[in-house]
Write a protein that holds these residues in place. Structure first.
Motif, PDB file in Angstrom:
ATOM      1  N   ASP A 109       0.681  -1.170  -0.083  1.00  6.51           N
ATOM      2  CA  ASP A 109       0.095  -0.022  -0.038  1.00  6.51           C
ATOM      3  C   ASP A 109       0.780   1.170   0.148  1.00  6.51           C
ATOM      4  N   ASN A 110       1.833   1.079  -0.661  1.00  8.21           N
ATOM      5  CA  ASN A 110       2.911   2.314  -0.704  1.00  8.21           C
ATOM      6  C   ASN A 110       2.323   3.464  -1.732  1.00  8.21           C
ATOM      7  N   PRO A 111       2.363   4.853  -1.425  1.00  7.93           N
ATOM      8  CA  PRO A 111       2.001   5.843  -2.145  1.00  7.93           C
ATOM      9  C   PRO A 111       2.748   5.705  -3.417  1.00  7.93           C
ATOM     10  N   ASN A 112       3.994   5.595  -3.314  1.00  8.96           N
ATOM     11  CA  ASN A 112       4.944   5.832  -4.533  1.00  8.96           C
ATOM     12  C   ASN A 112       5.642   4.382  -4.750  1.00  8.96           C
ATOM     13  N   LEU A 113       5.641   3.915  -5.807  1.00 12.19           N
ATOM     14  CA  LEU A 113       6.518   2.739  -6.045  1.00 12.19           C
ATOM     15  C   LEU A 113       7.800   3.257  -6.964  1.00 12.19           C
ATOM     16  N   ALA A 114       8.223   4.330  -7.411  1.00 13.19           N
ATOM     17  CA  ALA A 114       9.051   4.764  -8.290  1.00 13.19           C
ATOM     18  C   ALA A 114      10.386   4.300  -7.717  1.00 13.19           C
ATOM     19  N   ALA A 115      10.745   4.506  -6.337  1.00 11.96           N
ATOM     20  CA  ALA A 115      11.925   4.029  -6.081  1.00 11.96           C
ATOM     21  C   ALA A 115      12.104   2.361  -6.042  1.00 11.96           C
ATOM     22  N   ALA A 116      11.195   1.796  -5.568  1.00 15.45           N
ATOM     23  CA  ALA A 116      11.175   0.247  -5.747  1.00 15.45           C
ATOM     24  C   ALA A 116      11.539  -0.255  -7.080  1.00 15.45           C
ATOM     25  N   ARG A 117      10.678   0.456  -8.070  1.00 12.11           N
ATOM     26  CA  ARG A 117      10.957  -0.132  -9.645  1.00 12.11           C
ATOM     27  C   ARG A 117      12.117   0.525  -9.862  1.00 12.11           C
ATOM     28  N   ALA A 118      12.675   1.692  -9.723  1.00  8.34           N
ATOM     29  CA  ALA A 118      14.183   2.011 -10.118  1.00  8.34           C
ATOM     30  C   ALA A 118      15.122   0.856  -9.639  1.00  8.34           C
ATOM     31  N   LEU A 119      14.779   0.479  -8.314  1.00  6.14           N
ATOM     32  CA  LEU A 119      15.739  -0.350  -7.518  1.00  6.14           C
ATOM     33  C   LEU A 119      16.005  -1.675  -8.343  1.00  6.14           C
ATOM     34  N   ALA A 120      14.564  -2.047  -8.841  1.00 12.02           N
ATOM     35  CA  ALA A 120      14.607  -3.429  -9.546  1.00 12.02           C
ATOM     36  C   ALA A 120      15.336  -3.357 -10.988  1.00 12.02           C
ATOM     37  N   ARG A 121      15.094  -2.268 -11.567  1.00 14.12           N
ATOM     38  CA  ARG A 121      15.921  -2.006 -12.789  1.00 14.12           C
ATOM     39  C   ARG A 121      17.352  -2.048 -12.638  1.00 14.12           C
ATOM     40  N   GLU A 122      17.717  -1.435 -11.440  1.00 13.89           N
ATOM     41  CA  GLU A 122      19.196  -1.198 -11.139  1.00 13.89           C
ATOM     42  C   GLU A 122      19.774  -2.443 -11.065  1.00 13.89           C
ATOM     43  N   VAL A 123      19.143  -3.219 -10.268  1.00  8.84           N
ATOM     44  CA  VAL A 123      19.622  -4.995  -9.912  1.00  8.84           C
ATOM     45  C   VAL A 123      19.622  -5.696 -11.553  1.00  8.84           C
ATOM     46  N   ASN A 124      18.562  -5.354 -12.144  1.00  4.51           N
ATOM     47  CA  ASN A 124      18.311  -6.227 -13.356  1.00  4.51           C
ATOM     48  C   ASN A 124      19.860  -5.767 -14.462  1.00  4.51           C
ATOM     49  N   ALA A 125      20.161  -4.208 -14.291  1.00  8.61           N
ATOM     50  CA  ALA A 125      21.415  -4.008 -15.110  1.00  8.61           C
ATOM     51  C   ALA A 125      22.684  -4.652 -14.453  1.00  8.61           C
ATOM     52  N   ARG A 126      22.588  -5.270 -13.229  1.00  8.67           N
ATOM     53  CA  ARG A 126      23.748  -6.220 -13.015  1.00  8.67           C
ATOM     54  C   ARG A 126      23.687  -7.429 -13.448  1.00  8.67           C
ATOM     55  N   GLY A 127      22.732  -7.881 -14.147  1.00  8.47           N
ATOM     56  CA  GLY A 127      22.746  -9.216 -14.858  1.00  8.47           C
ATOM     57  C   GLY A 127      21.895 -10.139 -14.096  1.00  8.47           C
ATOM     58  N   VAL A 128      21.049  -9.443 -13.032  1.00  9.91           N
ATOM     59  CA  VAL A 128      20.112 -10.275 -12.397  1.00  9.91           C
ATOM     60  C   VAL A 128      18.669 -10.262 -13.073  1.00  9.91           C
ATOM     61  N   PRO A 129      18.106 -11.512 -13.418  1.00 12.02           N
ATOM     62  CA  PRO A 129      16.922 -11.387 -14.042  1.00 12.02           C
ATOM     63  C   PRO A 129      15.710 -10.883 -12.924  1.00 12.02           C
ATOM     64  N   LEU A 130      14.779 -10.380 -13.371  1.00 13.45           N
ATOM     65  CA  LEU A 130      13.744 -10.176 -12.577  1.00 13.45           C
ATOM     66  C   LEU A 130      12.518 -11.113 -12.702  1.00 13.45           C
ATOM     67  N   ARG A 131      11.712 -11.153 -11.884  1.00  8.02           N
ATOM     68  CA  ARG A 131      10.517 -12.095 -11.845  1.00  8.02           C
ATOM     69  C   ARG A 131       9.489 -11.311 -12.699  1.00  8.02           C
ATOM     70  N   VAL A 132       8.853 -12.053 -13.410  1.00  5.58           N
ATOM     71  CA  VAL A 132       7.588 -11.447 -14.111  1.00  5.58           C
ATOM     72  C   VAL A 132       6.281 -11.605 -13.389  1.00  5.58           C
ATOM     73  N   GLY A 133       5.356 -10.883 -13.813  1.00  3.49           N
ATOM     74  CA  GLY A 133       3.811 -10.798 -13.495  1.00  3.49           C
ATOM     75  C   GLY A 133       3.718  -9.402 -12.645  1.00  3.49           C
ATOM     76  N   ALA A 134       4.662  -8.515 -12.586  1.00  2.12           N
ATOM     77  CA  ALA A 134       4.471  -7.307 -12.081  1.00  2.12           C
ATOM     78  C   ALA A 134       5.313  -6.189 -12.674  1.00  2.12           C
ATOM     79  N   PRO A 135       4.977  -4.663 -12.864  1.00  5.65           N
ATOM     80  CA  PRO A 135       5.807  -3.831 -13.420  1.00  5.65           C
ATOM     81  C   PRO A 135       7.243  -3.817 -12.706  1.00  5.65           C
ATOM     82  N   ASP A 136       8.332  -3.957 -13.542  1.00  8.06           N
ATOM     83  CA  ASP A 136       9.574  -4.071 -12.717  1.00  8.06           C
ATOM     84  C   ASP A 136       9.772  -4.906 -11.397  1.00  8.06           C
ATOM     85  N   ALA A 137       9.080  -5.862 -11.633  1.00  7.84           N
ATOM     86  CA  ALA A 137       9.118  -6.902 -10.455  1.00  7.84           C
ATOM     87  C   ALA A 137       8.650  -6.136  -9.016  1.00  7.84           C
ATOM     88  N   VAL A 138       8.025  -5.568  -9.215  1.00  6.90           N
ATOM     89  CA  VAL A 138       7.538  -4.776  -7.844  1.00  6.90           C
ATOM     90  C   VAL A 138       6.134  -5.326  -7.645  1.00  6.90           C
TER      91      VAL A 138
END
Ligand SMILES: [Zn+2]
Length: 304
Positions: free
Chosen positions: A216-245
């Motif tokens: 119930d977070n009002p702002n998911l931008a930081a979490a999504r940016a984090l997931a993209r940053e982790v993905n850029a390290r070569g770690v795959p993201l889980r599918v099923g939600a935007p940017d795995a959040v």
């Protein structure tokens, strides 16, 4: 009259033809169903072993694989204020849940970090302890923040590398129903601490990619940016939600199948709550690095 069973295959002149023929057919007839049945049983056992951690406790209850005292020594040496949140008792032995606090005068936000809810996720615990060590070394980190860290919510399980606590409970599922001693202590802290941002560090199955859960977070931008940053390290993201959040709404909290720490924190005043899940299949140092990155990026969501 001679029946097949009466044939003496050691007798001179016996070719063995009669005896070899039929039993071999019988053997083949049994072998195939036996292989199928064996495969089903083995597959079932392997599946249950992967799915259910609850039976492992009976095998490994008395097998200590990590020293709590060495972790506590490290924790005490950070220079932060360390106190005992409370204790839990199993098999006549008390286990301390410790909490470290970094207090800054004039701080307007409080970051609360939890790890080791599941005892078989050592990278998360290591990351939380290293985070306190960093804070101890450099008091200027995260200006404007008071910081609370509980690195070992389930010390009994961590010492044995078992997911569950000494009462065979999944502590992460005991924040609303079937209360555990560990969850009750964390709940007291969550109600009193005034956490603005809560980060709960975990690891998921070896092959399941990185993802974040949000409550119930009002702002998911930081979490999504984090997931993209982790993905850029070569770690795959889980599918099923935007940017795995994966975002949960508060309204289903009571009936939620996973009534965990994050949900409880959100319902008790924390404004931003995140669960971070790294894949167990990654090298432990990479997982620790990702968890530290997650704490850093998510901490900055306070006040936003
Ligand atoms: Zn976990």
């Amino acid at each position: 009259m001679t029946t097949e069973q009466d044939i003496d295959n050691t007798a001179p002149g016996y070719s063995g033809v009669e005896r070899r023929g039929r039993p071999r057919k019988k053997k083949r007839a049994w072998l195939f169903p036996a292989i199928i049945a064996g495969s089903i049983v083995l597959g079932g056992v392997a599946y249950l072993a992967r799915q259910a951690d609850s039976w492992l406790i009976h095998l490994y209850r008395h097998q200590i694989v990590r020293e709590l005292s060495s972790m506590q020594t490290r924790f005490a040496a950070t220079g932060l204020s360390v106190s005992e949140l409370g204790r839990v008792q199993y098999d006549g032995v008390w286990f301390s849940l410790q909490v470290a606090r970094r207090v800054q005068s004039g701080a307007r936000n409080r970051l609360c970090v939890f790890s080791g809810v599941h005892g078989n996720e050592p990278a998360s615990v290591e990351a939380a302890v290293r985070f306190t060590e960093l804070l101890g070394k450099d008091p200027s980190l995260y200006p404007g923040y008071n910081i609370t860290v509980v690195p070992l919510v389930n010390p009994w399980g961590w010492a044995r590398n078992l997911r569950r606590n000494g009462a065979n409970q999944d502590v992460s599922r005991t924040f609303y129903t079937k209360p555990s001693a560990e969850a009750e202590l964390v709940k007291i802290l969550l109600r009193a601490e005034g956490c603005d941002v809560v980060v709960d560090l975990h690891a998921d199955h070896a092959k399941r990619p990185f993802y974040v859960t949000s409550y119930d977070n009002p702002n998911l931008a930081a979490a999504r940016a984090l997931a993209r940053e982790v993905n850029a390290r070569g770690v795959p993201l889980r599918v099923g939600a935007p940017d795995a959040v994966f975002h949960r709404n508060d309204k289903d909290a009571i009936n939620n199948a996973r009534p965990n720490l994050g949900l409880y924190a959100r319902r008790n005043g924390a404004k931003q709550v995140y669960g971070v899940q790294t894949p167990r299949g990654l090298d432990i140092e990479e997982r620790v690095a990702i968890q530290l990155l997650a704490i850093d990026r998510l901490a900055r969501t306070a006040g936003k």
